[in-house]
Write a protein that holds these residues in place. Structure first.
Motif, mmCIF file in Angstrom:
data_model
loop_
_atom_site.group_PDB
_atom_site.id
_atom_site.type_symbol
_atom_site.label_atom_id
_atom_site.label_comp_id
_atom_site.label_asym_id
_atom_site.label_seq_id
_atom_site.Cartn_x
_atom_site.Cartn_y
_atom_site.Cartn_z
ATOM 1 N N VAL A 182 5.092 66.065 -4.241
ATOM 2 C CA VAL A 182 5.048 67.383 -4.873
ATOM 3 C C VAL A 182 3.592 67.800 -5.078
ATOM 4 O O VAL A 182 2.786 67.058 -5.641
ATOM 5 C CB VAL A 182 5.779 67.358 -6.228
ATOM 6 N N GLY A 183 3.254 68.976 -4.591
ATOM 7 C CA GLY A 183 1.916 69.507 -4.800
ATOM 8 C C GLY A 183 0.849 68.925 -3.894
ATOM 9 O O GLY A 183 -0.336 69.238 -4.061
ATOM 10 N N SER A 184 1.226 68.106 -2.922
ATOM 11 C CA SER A 184 0.241 67.493 -2.037
ATOM 12 C C SER A 184 0.061 68.335 -0.781
ATOM 13 O O SER A 184 1.028 68.783 -0.170
ATOM 14 C CB SER A 184 0.670 66.077 -1.646
ATOM 15 N N SER A 185 -1.186 68.548 -0.410
ATOM 16 C CA SER A 185 -1.488 69.267 0.827
ATOM 17 C C SER A 185 -1.937 68.312 1.928
ATOM 18 O O SER A 185 -2.296 68.731 3.020
ATOM 19 C CB SER A 185 -2.589 70.301 0.568
ATOM 20 N N ARG A 186 -1.917 67.025 1.656
ATOM 21 C CA ARG A 186 -2.350 66.033 2.630
ATOM 22 C C ARG A 186 -1.363 65.949 3.794
ATOM 23 O O ARG A 186 -0.163 66.064 3.621
ATOM 24 C CB ARG A 186 -2.449 64.647 2.004
ATOM 25 N N THR A 187 -1.923 65.696 4.976
ATOM 26 C CA THR A 187 -1.084 65.406 6.129
ATOM 27 C C THR A 187 -1.256 63.961 6.588
ATOM 28 O O THR A 187 -0.525 63.502 7.470
ATOM 29 C CB THR A 187 -1.426 66.337 7.294
ATOM 30 N N GLY A 188 -2.210 63.251 5.995
ATOM 31 C CA GLY A 188 -2.442 61.856 6.365
ATOM 32 C C GLY A 188 -3.489 61.235 5.474
ATOM 33 O O GLY A 188 -4.069 61.896 4.611
ATOM 34 N N PRO A 189 -3.747 59.936 5.644
ATOM 35 C CA PRO A 189 -4.775 59.254 4.857
ATOM 36 C C PRO A 189 -6.173 59.645 5.332
ATOM 37 O O PRO A 189 -6.332 60.357 6.324
ATOM 38 C CB PRO A 189 -4.496 57.770 5.131
ATOM 39 N N ASP A 190 -7.185 59.161 4.640
ATOM 40 C CA ASP A 190 -8.557 59.432 5.061
ATOM 41 C C ASP A 190 -8.839 58.822 6.425
ATOM 42 O O ASP A 190 -9.612 59.359 7.215
ATOM 43 C CB ASP A 190 -9.541 58.887 4.028
ATOM 44 N N ARG A 191 -8.222 57.670 6.688
ATOM 45 C CA ARG A 191 -8.341 57.043 8.005
ATOM 46 C C ARG A 191 -7.135 56.145 8.226
ATOM 47 O O ARG A 191 -6.557 55.605 7.284
ATOM 48 C CB ARG A 191 -9.628 56.234 8.125
ATOM 49 N N PHE A 192 -6.779 56.009 9.486
ATOM 50 C CA PHE A 192 -5.684 55.111 9.843
ATOM 51 C C PHE A 192 -6.239 53.742 10.207
ATOM 52 O O PHE A 192 -7.335 53.626 10.765
ATOM 53 C CB PHE A 192 -4.887 55.675 11.020
ATOM 54 N N THR A 193 -5.461 52.723 9.885
ATOM 55 C CA THR A 193 -5.872 51.354 10.174
ATOM 56 C C THR A 193 -4.743 50.602 10.856
ATOM 57 O O THR A 193 -3.562 50.888 10.649
ATOM 58 C CB THR A 193 -6.260 50.600 8.887
ATOM 59 N N LEU A 194 -5.119 49.642 11.664
ATOM 60 C CA LEU A 194 -4.183 48.686 12.241
ATOM 61 C C LEU A 194 -4.438 47.351 11.574
ATOM 62 O O LEU A 194 -5.568 46.865 11.544
ATOM 63 C CB LEU A 194 -4.385 48.580 13.751
ATOM 64 N N VAL A 195 -3.379 46.767 11.028
ATOM 65 C CA VAL A 195 -3.486 45.487 10.331
ATOM 66 C C VAL A 195 -2.903 44.397 11.220
ATOM 67 O O VAL A 195 -1.759 44.498 11.688
ATOM 68 C CB VAL A 195 -2.724 45.528 8.987
ATOM 69 N N LEU A 196 -3.699 43.362 11.463
ATOM 70 C CA LEU A 196 -3.284 42.217 12.269
ATOM 71 C C LEU A 196 -3.134 41.022 11.337
ATOM 72 O O LEU A 196 -4.116 40.512 10.796
ATOM 73 C CB LEU A 196 -4.332 41.923 13.346
ATOM 74 N N ARG A 197 -1.902 40.563 11.143
ATOM 75 C CA ARG A 197 -1.603 39.490 10.190
ATOM 76 C C ARG A 197 -1.182 38.230 10.933
ATOM 77 O O ARG A 197 -0.419 38.293 11.904
ATOM 78 C CB ARG A 197 -0.499 39.917 9.230
ATOM 79 N N ASN A 198 -1.661 37.093 10.479
ATOM 80 C CA ASN A 198 -1.226 35.844 11.088
ATOM 81 C C ASN A 198 0.284 35.689 10.928
ATOM 82 O O ASN A 198 0.828 35.931 9.855
ATOM 83 C CB ASN A 198 -1.933 34.658 10.434
ATOM 84 N N TRP A 199 0.931 35.299 12.003
ATOM 85 C CA TRP A 199 2.388 35.176 11.981
ATOM 86 C C TRP A 199 2.831 34.012 11.097
ATOM 87 O O TRP A 199 2.221 32.943 11.083
ATOM 88 C CB TRP A 199 2.927 34.964 13.393
ATOM 89 N N ALA A 200 3.912 34.228 10.350
ATOM 90 C CA ALA A 200 4.545 33.170 9.562
ATOM 91 C C ALA A 200 6.049 33.343 9.659
ATOM 92 O O ALA A 200 6.556 34.465 9.636
ATOM 93 C CB ALA A 200 4.100 33.235 8.104
ATOM 94 N N ASP A 201 6.772 32.236 9.797
ATOM 95 C CA ASP A 201 8.234 32.276 9.817
ATOM 96 C C ASP A 201 8.736 32.236 8.383
ATOM 97 O O ASP A 201 8.814 31.168 7.769
ATOM 98 C CB ASP A 201 8.788 31.093 10.617
ATOM 99 N N LEU A 202 9.045 33.402 7.847
ATOM 100 C CA LEU A 202 9.493 33.497 6.460
ATOM 101 C C LEU A 202 11.003 33.309 6.381
ATOM 102 O O LEU A 202 11.747 33.764 7.240
ATOM 103 C CB LEU A 202 9.110 34.858 5.875
ATOM 104 N N ASN A 203 11.416 32.644 5.328
ATOM 105 C CA ASN A 203 12.838 32.435 5.081
ATOM 106 C C ASN A 203 13.406 33.692 4.427
ATOM 107 O O ASN A 203 13.040 34.024 3.303
ATOM 108 C CB ASN A 203 13.025 31.226 4.163
ATOM 109 N N PRO A 204 14.302 34.422 5.099
ATOM 110 C CA PRO A 204 14.797 35.690 4.522
ATOM 111 C C PRO A 204 15.504 35.518 3.182
ATOM 112 O O PRO A 204 15.539 36.454 2.384
ATOM 113 C CB PRO A 204 15.753 36.223 5.596
ATOM 114 N N SER A 205 16.037 34.344 2.905
ATOM 115 C CA SER A 205 16.707 34.123 1.619
ATOM 116 C C SER A 205 15.708 34.011 0.472
ATOM 117 O O SER A 205 16.088 34.116 -0.700
ATOM 118 C CB SER A 205 17.562 32.855 1.673
ATOM 119 N N MET A 206 14.424 33.816 0.811
ATOM 120 C CA MET A 206 13.389 33.668 -0.204
ATOM 121 C C MET A 206 12.470 34.879 -0.278
ATOM 122 O O MET A 206 11.382 34.822 -0.847
ATOM 123 C CB MET A 206 12.554 32.416 0.074
ATOM 124 N N GLU A 207 12.905 35.992 0.312
ATOM 125 C CA GLU A 207 12.144 37.239 0.219
ATOM 126 C C GLU A 207 12.780 38.135 -0.847
ATOM 127 O O GLU A 207 13.995 38.355 -0.830
ATOM 128 C CB GLU A 207 12.136 37.965 1.566
#
Length: 249
Positions: free
Chosen positions: A164-189
């Motif tokens: 509400v009341g925002s005129s933004r169309t995007g962030p100040d800059r876009f970023t790509l985040v590269l995260r080390n892979w981990a096999d997460l247990n979905p029951s523990m998320e």
């Protein structure tokens, strides 16, 4: 007690978020505060030409990225034909070296692959491309996941639409985040609901699966999450209301 190695932490935006809330939940805004409590990650700043490539019609690779020897499976189990950009009706796109080189470097350094996201979202809706996985092992994995995801398009074009009341169309800059892979247990998320810096609820992050053992573990896991939030999050994070994700490996 919940130690640094026992919890992987990530912040999502609150429902009915303001412009300030959305900007504050960008990965780049909170990663430094919780670097020791989440997956090791590298952040790359993206230029306007790369963003145009992500939203352009068609699934294709830049013409300075060679496709690996790999088939990509569509949701109807057919093989997707991937083309170079110079064969797509005059499109001639080359990735900038300051984007392509950090991706290649992160892939070389990773032992198990990468998990990727933009400022807010990961392209998990495109997991069908890799047979229900989003693990990236080569650079065309990264690019094709981004190009095939509606979640990524939402990040780019619609993230501020309901503010509400925002005129933004995007962030100040876009970023790509590269995260080390981990096999997460979905029951523990778990997804934690925070209002005015107080936990008001905890739920499974994946609500479509029933994990019967959680009934007996509820009190213990809730205590771990409350302790972690009080000791590690409450006074560090600037927003008073948010929805962090927490995982106990």
């Amino acid at each position: 007690a919940c130690t640094l190695t026992h919890t992987i932490f990530e912040i999502k935006m609150s429902i009915q978020a303001s412009e300030t809330d959305i900007l504050g939940c960008q990965f780049e805004e909170w990663y430094d505060y919780f670097e020791n409590d989440t997956l090791k990650s590298k952040i790359i700043h993206l230029d306007s030409e790369f963003m145009k490539y992500l939203t352009a019609d068609g699934v294709y690779l830049p013409n300075n990225v060679k496709q690996s020897e790999k088939d990509y499976i569509s949701d109807d189990e057919g093989i997707i034909p991937i083309e170079q950009s110079d064969s797509n009706e005059g499109v001639d796109f080359k990735m900038a070296p300051d984007i392509i080189e950090p991706i290649l470097s992160a892939l070389r350094q990773s032992q198990r692959g990468l998990f990727i996201k933009l400022n807010w979202s990961a392209p998990t809706d495109a997991s069908w491309l890799f047979g229900n996985s989003v693990r990236c092992r080569v650079i065309d994995d990264v690019l094709l996941l981004l190009k095939s995801s509606d979640r990524i398009v939402f990040d780019i074009e619609h993230m501020f639409k309901n503010c509400v009341g925002s005129s933004r169309t995007g962030p100040d800059r876009f970023t790509l985040v590269l995260r080390n892979w981990a096999d997460l247990n979905p029951s523990m998320e778990f997804r934690v609901f925070v209002r005015n810096k107080t936990i008001v609820g905890i739920s499974q992050r994946i609500c479509s699966i029933y994990f019967s053992f959680l009934r007996t573990e509820r009190e213990r896991l809730s205590s771990l999450i409350f302790t972690f939030f009080q000791n590690k999050v409450r006074e560090k994070f600037s927003l008073t209301s948010c929805e962090p994700n927490s995982c106990k490996p």
